[in-house]
Design a protein around this motif. Structure first.
Motif, short mmCIF file in Angstrom:
data_model
loop_
_atom_site.label_atom_id
_atom_site.label_comp_id
_atom_site.label_asym_id
_atom_site.label_seq_id
_atom_site.Cartn_x
_atom_site.Cartn_y
_atom_site.Cartn_z
N ALA A 284 -85.20 88.67 -18.67
CA ALA A 284 -86.62 88.46 -18.97
C ALA A 284 -87.21 89.62 -19.76
O ALA A 284 -88.24 89.46 -20.43
CB ALA A 284 -87.39 88.25 -17.67
N ARG A 285 -86.61 90.80 -19.69
CA ARG A 285 -87.12 91.96 -20.40
C ARG A 285 -86.61 92.05 -21.84
O ARG A 285 -87.06 92.89 -22.62
CB ARG A 285 -86.73 93.25 -19.66
N LEU A 286 -85.65 91.21 -22.17
CA LEU A 286 -85.06 91.27 -23.50
C LEU A 286 -85.84 90.38 -24.46
O LEU A 286 -86.48 89.42 -24.06
CB LEU A 286 -83.60 90.82 -23.45
N GLY A 287 -85.76 90.71 -25.75
CA GLY A 287 -86.36 89.87 -26.78
C GLY A 287 -85.42 88.75 -27.14
O GLY A 287 -84.52 88.38 -26.39
N ARG A 288 -85.61 88.19 -28.29
CA ARG A 288 -84.74 87.13 -28.75
C ARG A 288 -83.31 87.63 -28.92
O ARG A 288 -83.09 88.75 -29.36
CB ARG A 288 -85.24 86.58 -30.08
N THR A 289 -82.37 86.79 -28.57
CA THR A 289 -80.97 87.17 -28.61
C THR A 289 -80.29 86.60 -29.85
O THR A 289 -80.33 85.40 -30.08
CB THR A 289 -80.23 86.66 -27.36
N ARG A 290 -79.66 87.47 -30.64
CA ARG A 290 -78.88 86.99 -31.76
C ARG A 290 -77.49 86.58 -31.26
O ARG A 290 -77.07 86.96 -30.17
CB ARG A 290 -78.75 88.08 -32.82
N LEU A 291 -76.79 85.86 -32.11
CA LEU A 291 -75.46 85.40 -31.74
C LEU A 291 -74.54 86.56 -31.41
O LEU A 291 -73.72 86.48 -30.49
CB LEU A 291 -74.87 84.55 -32.87
N ARG A 292 -74.65 87.65 -32.14
CA ARG A 292 -73.75 88.78 -31.90
C ARG A 292 -73.99 89.40 -30.52
O ARG A 292 -73.04 89.86 -29.87
CB ARG A 292 -73.90 89.82 -33.00
N ILE A 293 -75.26 89.42 -30.09
CA ILE A 293 -75.55 89.95 -28.75
C ILE A 293 -75.03 88.99 -27.68
O ILE A 293 -74.48 89.41 -26.65
CB ILE A 293 -77.06 90.18 -28.58
N LEU A 294 -75.17 87.70 -27.92
CA LEU A 294 -74.63 86.71 -27.00
C LEU A 294 -73.12 86.87 -26.87
O LEU A 294 -72.57 86.81 -25.75
CB LEU A 294 -74.97 85.30 -27.49
N MET A 295 -72.45 87.10 -27.99
CA MET A 295 -71.00 87.28 -27.96
C MET A 295 -70.63 88.56 -27.21
O MET A 295 -69.60 88.62 -26.53
CB MET A 295 -70.44 87.32 -29.37
N LEU A 296 -71.47 89.59 -27.33
CA LEU A 296 -71.21 90.83 -26.59
C LEU A 296 -71.30 90.59 -25.09
O LEU A 296 -70.44 91.05 -24.32
CB LEU A 296 -72.21 91.90 -27.02
N PHE A 297 -72.35 89.88 -24.66
CA PHE A 297 -72.47 89.54 -23.23
C PHE A 297 -71.25 88.76 -22.76
O PHE A 297 -70.71 89.00 -21.67
CB PHE A 297 -73.74 88.72 -22.99
N ALA A 298 -70.81 87.81 -23.56
CA ALA A 298 -69.66 86.98 -23.20
C ALA A 298 -68.39 87.81 -23.09
O ALA A 298 -67.57 87.62 -22.19
CB ALA A 298 -69.48 85.86 -24.22
N ALA A 299 -68.22 88.77 -24.01
CA ALA A 299 -67.04 89.63 -23.97
C ALA A 299 -67.05 90.51 -22.72
O ALA A 299 -66.01 90.73 -22.08
CB ALA A 299 -66.99 90.50 -25.23
N ILE A 300 -68.23 91.01 -22.36
CA ILE A 300 -68.35 91.83 -21.14
C ILE A 300 -67.99 90.99 -19.91
O ILE A 300 -67.29 91.46 -19.00
CB ILE A 300 -69.77 92.40 -21.01
N LEU A 301 -68.46 89.75 -19.88
CA LEU A 301 -68.14 88.87 -18.75
C LEU A 301 -66.64 88.63 -18.65
O LEU A 301 -66.07 88.62 -17.55
CB LEU A 301 -68.88 87.54 -18.91
N SER A 302 -65.98 88.46 -19.78
CA SER A 302 -64.52 88.28 -19.78
C SER A 302 -63.83 89.50 -19.17
O SER A 302 -62.91 89.37 -18.35
CB SER A 302 -64.02 88.07 -21.21
N LEU A 303 -64.28 90.67 -19.57
CA LEU A 303 -63.70 91.92 -19.04
C LEU A 303 -63.94 92.05 -17.54
O LEU A 303 -63.07 92.51 -16.79
CB LEU A 303 -64.30 93.11 -19.79
N LEU A 304 -65.11 91.61 -17.08
CA LEU A 304 -65.42 91.72 -15.65
C LEU A 304 -64.52 90.83 -14.81
O LEU A 304 -64.16 91.19 -13.67
CB LEU A 304 -66.90 91.35 -15.42
#
Length: 412
Positions: A284-304
């Motif tokens: 909720a504190r973040l602004g609009r998410t670009r595709l590259r940021i979405l992909m970063l979140f997804a990559a972090i989730l994979s690592l977790l």
């Protein structure tokens, strides 16, 4: 920076900025109440079926009957959302949910309930949900507009996570104190809150959809052609195979890895839900998410996921589960808001229907798949495979986006 941007930036950073909208406050209050009631109903319904039949398989069949309409009717619900006022669709759906819960309460309290009746009611609940879910997803955009969409989606997700924590516990308490029938009474009452909230919204503040509509197939064509709709949808549907079925992995972890029984299984699910709640508030504190940021979140989730598989102790495992819950929510909220912002008003309902359908499709396929992997390879190996598969998808999408961007640059 322009004056407009200077004023908008602090608003985007405020965790609860979308609550400035009176209509969204009403909607969120209704969402908390109805979601909590839905959890009460789900737990009580499963217990009722088990009490009537003594068969876990029958419980599973009842759940399947409630879920099946999502796969069959969601696209029709999206077309409905693009042709009728969304507020009216959402309000009618809550009236339907309330009547269904009241019927189940009456049958149970009168001791006339039979398992086939519960199953028909579960099917009715599923049909109502399938036809109204696209409207409920897209209605948030109508309430707050594009500037506050990410914040509103995240706060609504936080409300759903809170309901997921409170609802099951409340259902268990109600069944223990008053009985299953009164759990359904409480569920019916919980839907009154969103019905009243929707009635009190200011009509002028709710954006009405345009009168003219494109054909049904236009939504599919548009979704495939737009990278900011296609790839978030593919990402969430594929991740849903594993993330939505995480409890399938956590049960064997509790039983065979850390050997802490049902209490450990409950602890693991609570930890994930707590992380998801924190992730929703962070989102909720973040602004609009670009595709590259979405992909970063997804990559972090994979690592977790891979990190969780290697966790040597229960404490480390629980800490990783908190991070998995939080990051999963960041991925889901980012994908949801990205898709909605990229969707034109005339097709938003159908595009959100595609989004919801692919997610539930992945979830449905993923249950048996993840269960088979855990049964034959063990929970740790299954977590590694989940993380690896998700990482490969992230890499594939990232390479595809990079190639597309390079081609555009070359043409220009």
């Amino acid at each position: 920076m322009s004056r407009t941007g200077a004023l908008a930036s602090p608003q985007r950073r405020a965790t609860f900025s979308s609550l400035r909208s009176r209509d969204f406050r009403l909607y969120l209050a209704g969402s908390v109440s109805s979601s909590t009631g839905s959890w009460v109903l789900r737990i009580a319904q499963d217990w009722l079926v088990l009490s009537l039949t003594g068969s876990p398989a029958t419980v599973g069949l009842t759940v399947a009957l409630q879920s099946l309409p999502t796969l069959l009717l969601t696209v029709a619900g999206g077309a409905l959302a693009d042709r009728w006022p969304m507020r009216r669709i959402v309000q009618i759906s809550y009236v339907g949910f309330a009547l269904i819960a009241a019927l189940l309460a009456g049958l149970t309290l009168s001791h006339a309930v039979r398992v086939w009746q519960v199953q028909l009611i579960a099917l009715g609940t599923g049909v109502t949900a399938a036809l109204s879910t696209p409207a409920r997803q897209a209605f948030v955009h109508e309430l707050v507009g594009p500037g506050q969409l990410r914040n509103a989606v995240s706060l609504n997700s936080a409300a759903l996570q809170l309901a997921g924590l409170v609802g099951p516990a409340l259902s268990g308490l109600l069944m223990g104190v008053a009985g299953v029938g009164w759990s359904f009474v409480i569920t019916a009452a919980s839907y009154v809150v969103p019905i009243v909230a929707l009635a009190r919204m200011r009509g002028d503040d709710v954006r009405t959809p345009p009168a003219q509509r494109a054909p049904l197939r236009a939504g599919f064509r548009y979704a495939v052609r737009r990278a900011d709709i296609l790839w978030p949808t593919v990402l969430v549907s594929t991740f849903g195979i594993f993330t939505a079925n995480l409890p399938v992995v956590l049960a064997p972890y509790a039983r065979t890895v850390f050997r802490n029984g049902p209490g450990g299984y409950g602890l693991f699910n609570t930890v994930v839900a707590t992380g998801a709640l924190l992730g929703a508030l962070l989102s909720a504190r973040l602004g609009r998410t670009r595709l590259r940021i979405l992909m970063l979140f997804a990559a972090i989730l994979s690592l977790l996921y891979v990190t969780a598989a290697a966790a040597p102790t229960q404490l480390v495992f629980c800490a990783t589960l908190v991070a998995i819950g939080a990051t999963t929510m960041l991925v889901n909220a980012s994908a949801n808001s990205t898709v909605q912002l990229a969707s034109p008003p005339t097709m938003r309902g159908r595009i959100m229907a595609i989004y919801v359908l692919t997610f539930y499709g992945g979830t449905t396929v993923g249950g048996p798949l993840v269960g088979t992997l855990v049964e034959h390879l063990g929970p740790r190996t299954s977590m590694v495979l989940a993380g690896t598969a998700q990482a490969c998808l992230c890499l594939t999408i990232t390479v595809r986006l990079a190639i597309t961007q390079r081609l555009r640059t070359t043409v220009m």
